[in-house]
Design a protein around this motif. Structure first.
Motif, PDB file in Angstrom:
ATOM      1  N   THR A  58       0.515  -5.872  -1.379  1.00  0.00           N
ATOM      2  CA  THR A  58       0.391  -6.063  -2.694  1.00  0.00           C
ATOM      3  C   THR A  58       1.198  -5.352  -3.614  1.00  0.00           C
ATOM      4  O   THR A  58       1.334  -5.609  -5.022  1.00  0.00           O
ATOM      5  N   LYS A  59       1.537  -4.278  -3.272  1.00  0.00           N
ATOM      6  CA  LYS A  59       2.699  -3.248  -4.157  1.00  0.00           C
ATOM      7  C   LYS A  59       3.516  -2.321  -3.409  1.00  0.00           C
ATOM      8  O   LYS A  59       3.074  -1.971  -2.303  1.00  0.00           O
ATOM      9  N   ILE A  60       4.480  -1.884  -3.764  1.00  0.00           N
ATOM     10  CA  ILE A  60       5.314  -0.901  -3.097  1.00  0.00           C
ATOM     11  C   ILE A  60       5.785   0.152  -4.388  1.00  0.00           C
ATOM     12  O   ILE A  60       5.820  -0.384  -5.422  1.00  0.00           O
ATOM     13  N   VAL A  61       5.952   1.184  -3.879  1.00  0.00           N
ATOM     14  CA  VAL A  61       6.475   2.332  -4.797  1.00  0.00           C
ATOM     15  C   VAL A  61       7.742   2.738  -4.210  1.00  0.00           C
ATOM     16  O   VAL A  61       7.788   3.154  -3.192  1.00  0.00           O
ATOM     17  N   ILE A  62       8.839   2.761  -5.144  1.00  0.00           N
ATOM     18  CA  ILE A  62      10.150   3.112  -4.761  1.00  0.00           C
ATOM     19  C   ILE A  62      10.389   4.422  -5.654  1.00  0.00           C
ATOM     20  O   ILE A  62      10.287   4.669  -6.591  1.00  0.00           O
ATOM     21  N   GLY A  63      10.967   5.438  -4.583  1.00  0.00           N
ATOM     22  CA  GLY A  63      11.319   6.747  -5.446  1.00  0.00           C
ATOM     23  C   GLY A  63      12.721   6.706  -5.976  1.00  0.00           C
ATOM     24  O   GLY A  63      13.488   5.883  -5.977  1.00  0.00           O
ATOM     25  N   SER A  64      13.036   7.704  -6.801  1.00  0.00           N
ATOM     26  CA  SER A  64      14.285   7.833  -7.422  1.00  0.00           C
ATOM     27  C   SER A  64      15.458   7.742  -6.620  1.00  0.00           C
ATOM     28  O   SER A  64      16.763   7.380  -7.024  1.00  0.00           O
ATOM     29  N   LYS A 100       8.380   5.069  -1.016  1.00  0.00           N
ATOM     30  CA  LYS A 100       7.420   6.222  -1.089  1.00  0.00           C
ATOM     31  C   LYS A 100       6.147   5.760  -0.603  1.00  0.00           C
ATOM     32  O   LYS A 100       5.570   6.527   0.389  1.00  0.00           O
ATOM     33  N   SER A 101       5.663   4.443  -0.881  1.00  0.00           N
ATOM     34  CA  SER A 101       4.484   4.040  -0.324  1.00  0.00           C
ATOM     35  C   SER A 101       4.319   2.454  -0.604  1.00  0.00           C
ATOM     36  O   SER A 101       5.019   1.871  -1.208  1.00  0.00           O
ATOM     37  N   GLY A 102       3.588   1.753   0.414  1.00  0.00           N
ATOM     38  CA  GLY A 102       3.174   0.398   0.173  1.00  0.00           C
ATOM     39  C   GLY A 102       1.787   0.093   0.399  1.00  0.00           C
ATOM     40  O   GLY A 102       1.128   1.012   0.988  1.00  0.00           O
TER      41      GLY A 102
END
Length: 233
Positions: A87-93, A98-100
């Motif tokens: 449902t979502k992912i987080v992308i770091g700089s 970073k997470s899903g």
């Protein structure tokens, strides 16, 4: 469908812009409307141990069982694999993941005591892969009990590393396999307590719990899903 298509273009464009600019802030990307899934595949040892204690794993919420059912000798029915929509992912700089999260998905562990006939249960829901800590987290709810949110469920090793591929301006894809899923001590304690596991099942809690395979794509889902958190009954 037009609104979904607009959302797809907006999100893909944001990802592409992020990839080009290498911004310093994390980027959270909603993926519930894309054909992106995390699939947990249990080992045969897991299935055998489930059958030994009359335990069945039932897909709830967004989760779905995959393949043919496996009928155990004790009468339990399980599937080897369960699909959990991402449902979502987080992308770091640095453009790494970073997470899903697979919010809205749940696996219900249902066990009948062969001696007493009593039925026990435990729900794992709203799974998150934390790549920085190399942990899988989940909400854990014993049947009739209180939910402990985002508890450490598994540790893992990376078999095939996830790397998102960007094809400007709209396409994002990715594939990953995590292996050697091991229950944390807290998760083992929760399963023991909620399912009232007999002594013969203790060693099985230390087994390898299989793989998690993530396939990410910006293709639209044929059937939309909710990204709301799953709440155990």
């Amino acid at each position: 469908m037009k609104l979904a298509a607009v959302s797809l273009r907006a999100t893909a464009a944001a990802v592409a812009l992020f990839a080009v600019s290498a911004a310093h802030a994390d980027l959270t990307i909603p993926f519930a409307w894309t054909e992106s899934n995390s699939v947990q595949t249990f080992t045969q040892d897991n299935l055998d141990s489930f059958d030994l204690v009359h335990l069945s794993v039932v897909a709830k919420g967004n989760a779905t069982a995959q393949g043919a059912p496996v009928n155990g000798g004790s009468g339990s029915v399980n599937y080897q694999s369960y699909s959990l929509p991402i449902t979502k992912i987080v992308i770091g700089s640095n453009l790494s993941i970073k997470s899903g999260q697979a919010a809205g998905s749940a696996l219900y562990f249902d066990r009948t005591d062969d001696d007493t006939g009593l039925v026990y249960g435990l729900t794992l829901a709203n799974f998150t892969i934390d790549y920085a800590a190399q942990k899988v987290l989940a909400d854990i709810t014993p049947k009739g009990g209180t939910t402990a949110t985002q508890q450490h469920l598994y540790t893992f090793e990376v078999d095939t590393k996830l790397a998102l591929k960007y094809k400007f301006p709209l396409t994002v894809t990715g594939h990953e396999v995590l292996k050697n899923l091991r229950l944390s001590q807290g998760a083992q304690d929760a399963l023991n307590s909620a399912l009232v596991l007999p002594e013969i099942a203790q060693d099985a809690l230390k087994f390898d719990y299989g793989t998690l395979t993530q396939d990410v794509s910006t293709n639209l889902r044929k059937k939309s899903i909710s990204s709301a958190l799953y709440v155990a009954n």
